[in-house]
Design an enzyme around this catalytic site. Structure first.
Site, mmCIF file in Angstrom:
data_model
loop_
_atom_site.group_PDB
_atom_site.id
_atom_site.type_symbol
_atom_site.label_atom_id
_atom_site.label_comp_id
_atom_site.label_asym_id
_atom_site.label_seq_id
_atom_site.Cartn_x
_atom_site.Cartn_y
_atom_site.Cartn_z
ATOM 1 N N LYS A 188 -4.548 0.794 16.923
ATOM 2 C CA LYS A 188 -4.642 -0.360 15.999
ATOM 3 C C LYS A 188 -3.308 -0.442 15.267
ATOM 4 O O LYS A 188 -3.082 0.235 14.267
ATOM 5 C CB LYS A 188 -5.800 -0.109 15.009
ATOM 6 C CG LYS A 188 -6.435 -1.342 14.418
ATOM 7 C CD LYS A 188 -5.532 -2.229 13.608
ATOM 8 C CE LYS A 188 -5.185 -1.708 12.235
ATOM 9 N NZ LYS A 188 -4.124 -2.534 11.588
ATOM 10 N N CYS A 221 8.863 6.377 4.641
ATOM 11 C CA CYS A 221 8.062 7.371 3.925
ATOM 12 C C CYS A 221 8.908 8.566 3.549
ATOM 13 O O CYS A 221 8.553 9.337 2.681
ATOM 14 C CB CYS A 221 6.889 7.818 4.781
ATOM 15 S SG CYS A 221 7.403 8.754 6.213
ATOM 16 N N GLU A 261 4.901 5.062 -5.715
ATOM 17 C CA GLU A 261 5.837 4.903 -4.598
ATOM 18 C C GLU A 261 6.297 3.444 -4.622
ATOM 19 O O GLU A 261 5.469 2.534 -4.501
ATOM 20 C CB GLU A 261 5.112 5.213 -3.272
ATOM 21 C CG GLU A 261 6.015 5.133 -2.058
ATOM 22 C CD GLU A 261 5.249 5.375 -0.750
ATOM 23 O OE1 GLU A 261 4.076 4.989 -0.647
ATOM 24 O OE2 GLU A 261 5.844 5.951 0.184
ATOM 25 N N SER A 287 -0.469 4.225 3.773
ATOM 26 C CA SER A 287 -0.462 4.520 2.337
ATOM 27 C C SER A 287 -1.499 5.593 1.981
ATOM 28 O O SER A 287 -2.469 5.815 2.712
ATOM 29 C CB SER A 287 -0.759 3.244 1.554
ATOM 30 O OG SER A 287 -2.053 2.793 1.873
ATOM 31 N N PHE A 304 3.378 -0.573 8.852
ATOM 32 C CA PHE A 304 4.354 -1.597 9.243
ATOM 33 C C PHE A 304 5.778 -1.064 9.328
ATOM 34 O O PHE A 304 6.631 -1.677 9.958
ATOM 35 C CB PHE A 304 4.319 -2.770 8.239
ATOM 36 C CG PHE A 304 5.094 -2.492 6.981
ATOM 37 C CD1 PHE A 304 6.476 -2.687 6.938
ATOM 38 C CD2 PHE A 304 4.466 -1.998 5.839
ATOM 39 C CE1 PHE A 304 7.198 -2.412 5.777
ATOM 40 C CE2 PHE A 304 5.188 -1.714 4.688
ATOM 41 C CZ PHE A 304 6.548 -1.922 4.670
ATOM 42 N N GLU A 320 -0.916 -5.021 11.359
ATOM 43 C CA GLU A 320 -1.068 -6.461 11.577
ATOM 44 C C GLU A 320 0.151 -7.232 11.075
ATOM 45 O O GLU A 320 0.298 -8.421 11.352
ATOM 46 C CB GLU A 320 -2.355 -6.975 10.909
ATOM 47 C CG GLU A 320 -2.357 -6.976 9.384
ATOM 48 C CD GLU A 320 -2.674 -5.608 8.760
ATOM 49 O OE1 GLU A 320 -2.356 -4.569 9.372
ATOM 50 O OE2 GLU A 320 -3.226 -5.598 7.641
HETATM 51 P P1 NAD Z 1 -1.156 0.605 4.692
HETATM 52 O O1 NAD Z 1 -1.903 1.787 4.242
HETATM 53 O O2 NAD Z 1 -1.254 -0.639 3.902
HETATM 54 O O3 NAD Z 1 -1.549 0.230 6.189
HETATM 55 C C1 NAD Z 1 -1.661 1.213 7.183
HETATM 56 C C2 NAD Z 1 -2.738 0.785 8.176
HETATM 57 O O4 NAD Z 1 -3.991 0.713 7.486
HETATM 58 C C3 NAD Z 1 -2.475 -0.569 8.791
HETATM 59 O O5 NAD Z 1 -2.772 -0.499 10.166
HETATM 60 C C4 NAD Z 1 -3.436 -1.483 8.054
HETATM 61 O O6 NAD Z 1 -3.936 -2.523 8.849
HETATM 62 C C5 NAD Z 1 -4.575 -0.570 7.647
HETATM 63 N N1 NAD Z 1 -5.192 -0.977 6.370
HETATM 64 C C6 NAD Z 1 -4.591 -1.640 5.336
HETATM 65 N N2 NAD Z 1 -5.466 -1.814 4.321
HETATM 66 C C7 NAD Z 1 -6.630 -1.242 4.700
HETATM 67 C C8 NAD Z 1 -7.902 -1.072 4.078
HETATM 68 N N3 NAD Z 1 -8.133 -1.535 2.860
HETATM 69 N N4 NAD Z 1 -8.858 -0.411 4.758
HETATM 70 C C9 NAD Z 1 -8.632 0.078 5.990
HETATM 71 N N5 NAD Z 1 -7.443 -0.076 6.634
HETATM 72 C C10 NAD Z 1 -6.453 -0.709 6.001
HETATM 73 O O7 NAD Z 1 0.386 1.080 4.799
HETATM 74 P P2 NAD Z 1 1.664 0.189 5.097
HETATM 75 O O8 NAD Z 1 1.959 -0.628 3.886
HETATM 76 O O9 NAD Z 1 1.556 -0.478 6.411
HETATM 77 O O10 NAD Z 1 2.773 1.344 5.244
HETATM 78 C C11 NAD Z 1 3.492 1.861 4.153
HETATM 79 C C12 NAD Z 1 2.898 3.169 3.656
HETATM 80 O O11 NAD Z 1 2.813 4.101 4.732
HETATM 81 C C13 NAD Z 1 3.739 3.860 2.607
HETATM 82 O O12 NAD Z 1 2.903 4.416 1.633
HETATM 83 C C14 NAD Z 1 4.457 4.960 3.368
HETATM 84 O O13 NAD Z 1 4.872 6.066 2.588
HETATM 85 C C15 NAD Z 1 3.396 5.348 4.342
HETATM 86 N N6 NAD Z 1 3.978 6.007 5.498
HETATM 87 C C16 NAD Z 1 3.792 7.364 5.609
HETATM 88 C C17 NAD Z 1 4.357 8.046 6.669
HETATM 89 C C18 NAD Z 1 4.184 9.530 6.789
HETATM 90 O O14 NAD Z 1 4.453 10.052 7.863
HETATM 91 N N7 NAD Z 1 3.763 10.235 5.762
HETATM 92 C C19 NAD Z 1 5.103 7.353 7.626
HETATM 93 C C20 NAD Z 1 5.256 5.976 7.477
HETATM 94 C C21 NAD Z 1 4.685 5.306 6.415
#
Ligand code: NAD
Length: 506
Positions: A183, A291, A391, A236, A159, A186
């Site tokens: 994808k 991130c 984090e 994440s 997000f 959401e």
């Molecule tokens: P998230 O992991 O909750 O969601 C990422 C994606 O995974 C979304 O599209 C979501 O729909 C999907 N998802 C969520 N729960 C899931 C599950 N249980 N099973 C399968 N898919 C699932 O992450 P977020 O909260 O949207 O983003 C924040 C996180 O992303 C932070 O930890 C941040 O550090 C990390 N991030 C990392 C980078 C990088 O380049 N290293 C860049 C941006 C964000």
């Protein structure tokens, strides 16, 4: 998840993109896309059905047959047009992004711009997707490589950068000759969808780019689908680790960029004013939801005396809706995110860290329902405290003390994450020592958020990344292509007739 199982009625619905057409999902599961500053419902997004995911992959597979044969110049020209369209729509894109994500309008433009840089790079694909040739590796024999597209690739995005991160993925995947299923998050899919519309307007043919929405089930369907060849994930650590294992098990190439705990080390010889400005901007900008946020300061020796001035700077930052002029810190993405950040702040107090600045429940007149947390600073933090070990992903800066640069390096190398780090100093020798010895994939020297431009690749390391190759830049050309090596001999008439040779030589 809010309002599940309510069928979309009163507000706009977010469409799927399948085979070049924006279609309404037949799903019975939907959720609201909510403005984090006001709680206004902006749209409803579906959780696509298994059939819809399948239809998207089928369309991409069909489109791959002709797209892979499309000349590289024709592919490049689409991205030349696309970068122009993104520039022309910059303000509109930023406004959509701020409404659904919360960050300030200026920062939203930055989000789009960092993605636009990747689109510009994709327009240069003719200079990037190049093989190698070695002439005369044996008598009359040449060896050369072809970098061929894989087929259907998929991307799963978080997000916090709803413009930049989708643009890390599909432009380079498509420019290298693949087709794509995206994808988006959401929580804020609207700016991503506008970018996808502009990509079609730029000339991306039907089926080459498809979009499905959803959460866990759709992600698992992507990981398992036998016709998807590669998956790019950003999000994440917990979900990324799951995606990496599940998609690898299904035989796919996978790259996962994940969570972080980025340390900024401050030596006492650093320029104080510039360093404190950089720290405050990198810790609290985007409400800490980056991130690469500099969420952890390590003050070395006499720099530990700078805490009051750091607190004074943080106090000057204006917490308000991202649409309001002069805002420095917007809301966090959801009520649940706000509650989580607040509970981590409470845990920091309970575990004995010193709360130098408490940003909980700030007053934001006119936006009383927003998910606001103001800049928060803890000192006296140590490993083992939850605010260090987790984090936080909110506007919370934790401060640790170290006696020497060596002690700071040891601390950082003992932390499992390896996304980014920075050193503030005026000593070239200290900077060189730091870049050599630090076990973190992206290093800033007097640069607080060292995200590489797309001439390079994003190179987080250790627990922040799974898979060898990073997104965008040269590494992603390798990720999205299969190297085929051709060893060729063309016989002249007079080289014929040497008989059977049963040795291994060419
Ligand atoms: P998230 O992991 O909750 O969601 C990422 C994606 O995974 C979304 O599209 C979501 O729909 C999907 N998802 C969520 N729960 C899931 C599950 N249980 N099973 C399968 N898919 C699932 O992450 P977020 O909260 O949207 O983003 C924040 C996180 O992303 C932070 O930890 C941040 O550090 C990390 N991030 C990392 C980078 C990088 O380049 N290293 C860049 C941006 C964000």
């Amino acid at each position: 998840m809010n309002d599940m199982n309510r069928v979309a009625t009163e507000v706009a619905t977010v469409k799927l993109l399948i085979d070049g057409t924006f279609v309404e999902s037949r799903s019975e599961q939907w959720r609201d896309v909510v403005n984090p500053a006001t709680q206004a419902v902006l749209a409803r997004v579906p959780f696509a059905t298994a059939d819809e995911v399948d239809a998207a992959v089928r369309s991409a597979q069909q489109a791959f047959k002709s797209w892979r044969k499309t000349p590289i110049g024709a592919r490049a020209r689409i991205f030349l047009k696309y970068q122009q369209l993104i520039r022309e729509h910059m303000s509109e894109l930023a406004a959509i992004l701020t409404a659904e994500q919360g960050k300030t309008l200026a920062d939203a433009e930055g989000d789009v711009f960092r993605g636009l840089e990747v689109v510009e790079h994709a327009a240069a694909i003719g200079n990037l997707q190049l093989g190698e040739l070695a002439n005369n590796v044996a008598g009359g024999v040449d060896t050369y490589t072809l970098l061929q597209p894989l087929g259907v690739c998929a991307g799963i995005t978080p997000f916090n950068f709803p413009a930049m991160i989708p643009l890390w993925m599909f432009p380079m995947a498509i420019a290298t000759g693949n087709t794509f299923v995206l994808k988006p998050s959401e929580q804020d899919p609207l700016v991503t969808m506008r970018l996808v519309e502009l990509a079609l307007q730029a000339g991306v043919p039907k089926g080459v780019l498809n979009v499905v929405h959803g959460g866990e089930d759709v992600v698992n369907a992507i990981c398992d689908h036998p016709d998807i060849k590669a998956v790019s994930f950003v999000g994440s650590t917990k979900v990324g680790t799951h995606v990496y294992h599940r998609a690898s098990l299904a035989g796919k190439r996978v790259q996962c960029m994940m969570g972080a705990k980025n340390h900024a080390v401050v030596l006492p010889d650093a320029n104080k004013e510039q360093t404190l400005n950089a720290l405050a901007g990198a810790a609290f900008g985007a409400a800490g939801q980056r991130c690469m946020a500099a969420s952890t300061a390590v003050l070395v020796g006499e720099a530990q005396a700078w805490i009051p001035e750091l607190v004074a700077k943080a106090r000057t930052l204006k917490v308000n809706a991202g649409t309001e002029p002069g805002t420095d810190v917007g809301p966090v993405i959801s009520c649940a995110a706000r509650e989580r950040v607040e509970s981590l702040i409470a845990a920091g107090v309970e575990q004995g860290a010193r709360l130098e600045l408490d940003g909980r429940k700030p007053s934001v007149p006119g936006f009383e329902r927003g998910n606001f947390v103001g800049p928060t600073i803890f000192s006296g933090v140590e490993p083992g405290m939850r605010i260090y070990d987790e984090e936080i992903f909110g506007p919370v800066l934790i401060v640790l003390a170290a006696d020497t640069l060596e002690a700071a390096i040891e601390l950082i190398n003992a932390n499992p994450n390896g996304n980014g780090t920075a050193l503030f100093t005026q000593s070239g020798a200290a900077a060189r020592r730091f870049q050599e010895d630090i076990d973190v994939g992206q290093v800033g020297i007097n640069v607080p958020i060292p995200v590489p431009v797309p001439l390079f690749s994003f190179t987080g390391s250790r627990a922040s990344k799974l898979g060898d190759l990073g997104p965008y830049g040269k590494q992603v050309v390798m990720f999205y292509t299969q190297t085929k090596t051709v060893t060729a001999r063309w016989f002249d008439d007079d080289t014929l007739g040497h008989g059977v040779n049963t040795t291994i030589s060419l």
